[in-house]
Design a protein around this motif. Sequence first.
Motif, PDB file in Angstrom:
ATOM      1  N   VAL A  50       6.494 -11.058  -2.333  1.00 13.48           N
ATOM      2  CA  VAL A  50       6.784  -9.840  -3.377  1.00 13.48           C
ATOM      3  C   VAL A  50       8.077 -10.167  -4.111  1.00 13.48           C
ATOM      4  N   LYS A  51       8.166  -9.525  -5.576  1.00 17.25           N
ATOM      5  CA  LYS A  51       8.146  -9.771  -6.226  1.00 17.25           C
ATOM      6  C   LYS A  51       8.512  -8.910  -7.796  1.00 17.25           C
ATOM      7  N   ASP A  52       9.951  -8.212  -7.317  1.00 13.22           N
ATOM      8  CA  ASP A  52       9.803  -7.206  -8.921  1.00 13.22           C
ATOM      9  C   ASP A  52       8.489  -6.364  -8.582  1.00 13.22           C
ATOM     10  N   CYS A  53       8.037  -5.693  -7.407  1.00  7.48           N
ATOM     11  CA  CYS A  53       7.047  -4.940  -7.864  1.00  7.48           C
ATOM     12  C   CYS A  53       7.903  -3.122  -8.116  1.00  7.48           C
ATOM     13  N   GLU A  54       7.292  -2.717  -8.468  1.00  4.73           N
ATOM     14  CA  GLU A  54       8.791  -1.011  -9.139  1.00  4.73           C
ATOM     15  C   GLU A  54       7.359  -0.022  -8.188  1.00  4.73           C
ATOM     16  N   GLY A  55       8.426   0.845  -7.203  1.00 10.46           N
ATOM     17  CA  GLY A  55       7.105   1.773  -7.187  1.00 10.46           C
ATOM     18  C   GLY A  55       6.553   1.307  -5.145  1.00 10.46           C
ATOM     19  N   MET A  56       7.191   0.090  -4.795  1.00  8.28           N
ATOM     20  CA  MET A  56       6.291  -0.118  -3.262  1.00  8.28           C
ATOM     21  C   MET A  56       7.252   0.187  -2.558  1.00  8.28           C
ATOM     22  N   LYS A  57       6.991   0.602  -1.836  1.00  5.98           N
ATOM     23  CA  LYS A  57       7.908   1.414  -0.525  1.00  5.98           C
ATOM     24  C   LYS A  57       7.509   1.068   1.006  1.00  5.98           C
ATOM     25  N   CYS A  58       6.069   0.314   0.864  1.00  3.76           N
ATOM     26  CA  CYS A  58       6.745  -0.435   1.897  1.00  3.76           C
ATOM     27  C   CYS A  58       5.441  -1.717   1.809  1.00  3.76           C
ATOM     28  N   ILE A  59       5.957  -2.491   3.173  1.00  2.00           N
ATOM     29  CA  ILE A  59       5.267  -4.082   2.854  1.00  2.00           C
ATOM     30  C   ILE A  59       3.421  -3.725   3.743  1.00  2.00           C
ATOM     31  N   LEU A  60       3.686  -3.788   4.858  1.00  2.00           N
ATOM     32  CA  LEU A  60       2.373  -3.483   5.898  1.00  2.00           C
ATOM     33  C   LEU A  60       2.219  -2.389   5.656  1.00  2.00           C
ATOM     34  N   LYS A  61       1.851  -1.929   5.602  1.00  2.00           N
ATOM     35  CA  LYS A  61       0.227  -0.582   5.965  1.00  2.00           C
ATOM     36  C   LYS A  61      -0.646  -0.488   6.976  1.00  2.00           C
ATOM     37  N   SER A  62      -0.647   0.737   7.504  1.00  2.00           N
ATOM     38  CA  SER A  62      -2.341   0.667   8.203  1.00  2.00           C
ATOM     39  C   SER A  62      -2.693   2.166   8.338  1.00  2.00           C
ATOM     40  N   SER A  63      -4.171   2.687   7.323  1.00  2.00           N
ATOM     41  CA  SER A  63      -4.212   2.752   7.264  1.00  2.00           C
ATOM     42  C   SER A  63      -5.708   3.840   8.080  1.00  2.00           C
ATOM     43  N   SER A  64      -5.803   2.899   9.137  1.00  2.00           N
ATOM     44  CA  SER A  64      -6.727   3.248  10.175  1.00  2.00           C
ATOM     45  C   SER A  64      -5.725   4.307  11.487  1.00  2.00           C
ATOM     46  N   PHE A  65      -4.465   4.133  11.210  1.00  2.00           N
ATOM     47  CA  PHE A  65      -3.291   5.178  12.534  1.00  2.00           C
ATOM     48  C   PHE A  65      -3.915   6.136  11.643  1.00  2.00           C
ATOM     49  N   LYS A  66      -4.465   7.687  12.769  1.00  2.00           N
ATOM     50  CA  LYS A  66      -4.374   8.956  12.077  1.00  2.00           C
ATOM     51  C   LYS A  66      -3.229   9.795  13.214  1.00  2.00           C
TER      52      LYS A  66
END
Length: 284
Positions: A50-66
């Motif tokens: 993952v390179k030169d991506c402005e605005g990226m705050k995290c790499i791994l994200k799970s939307s299933s955790f509520k």
Amino acid sequence: METESKIMLPEDIQELELKDCHGLGSCLTEDVFLLLNIQRGGSSLTRCVVKDCEGMKCILKSSSFKNERRPLVRNNSLCPALQNLELLELIKLPSLVELCEWESICGATLPCGTLSCLKSFCIHSCPSMTKLFTLRLLQHLQNLEVINISSCYQLEEIVVDDQEECTTSTSTPSSSNSSSILPKLRKLSLDDLPKLSNFYEGTIFCDSIERVVIRYCPNLKRLPFFFPTVAGQLSPPPTLKVIEILELEREWWESLEWVDAGMQVVLQPFVRFHNRIIIVTPRI
């Protein structure tokens, strides 16, 4: 009659590189792996850059955790997708603040197998990171062989004991007494980390270490590595070959604090002071 259009991508992708993808908050989510057709039955993905991506705050994200009080479900779709990943490189991500979003939730449990095959980790020029690994994540990285960290100018701590932060008032473990194991770690490079003051409060066992390179980390006061004793004598790992330090940082090396006072003496024969710039490749 209009038909719904679908994005069709090749199956069994082995290498994924994201570059100049501005505006993405995260890159490895359930939706991404659904598109890559690798969310079921394991994954062939072994390399991710993952390179030169402005605005990226995290790499791994799970939307299933509520629910903040409920652990992540074990069949989370990120789990099989990341089971075979061996190399992860993060380069020039100015907004990156954490690796795993779900780790910031007290009580969350990483899905079993997440990053369990990761061998090489490189992070370069991510100026917003203040902490890198949590202890919960580190426990999944038992196959990690190479760690390369460079030019992360706000990085203060490499491993933080997030488990202590989630304990109740009736449970008060001390992070200074905790330990972790990186049984396959061979190479460690720390480069140009001006705010790094602590690697880890506890101790880290790494009996397979071969090469350590440290430069331009002026505020780092202590190395957390612990080596066993043989016949009552402190002994370095049999695999250790060299510890590379810049000549101009000799005084810094001599002022380091150690878990055991005799450790510096034991390691001194492996230290090499250089006048030249040391370049360490993170690839294996």
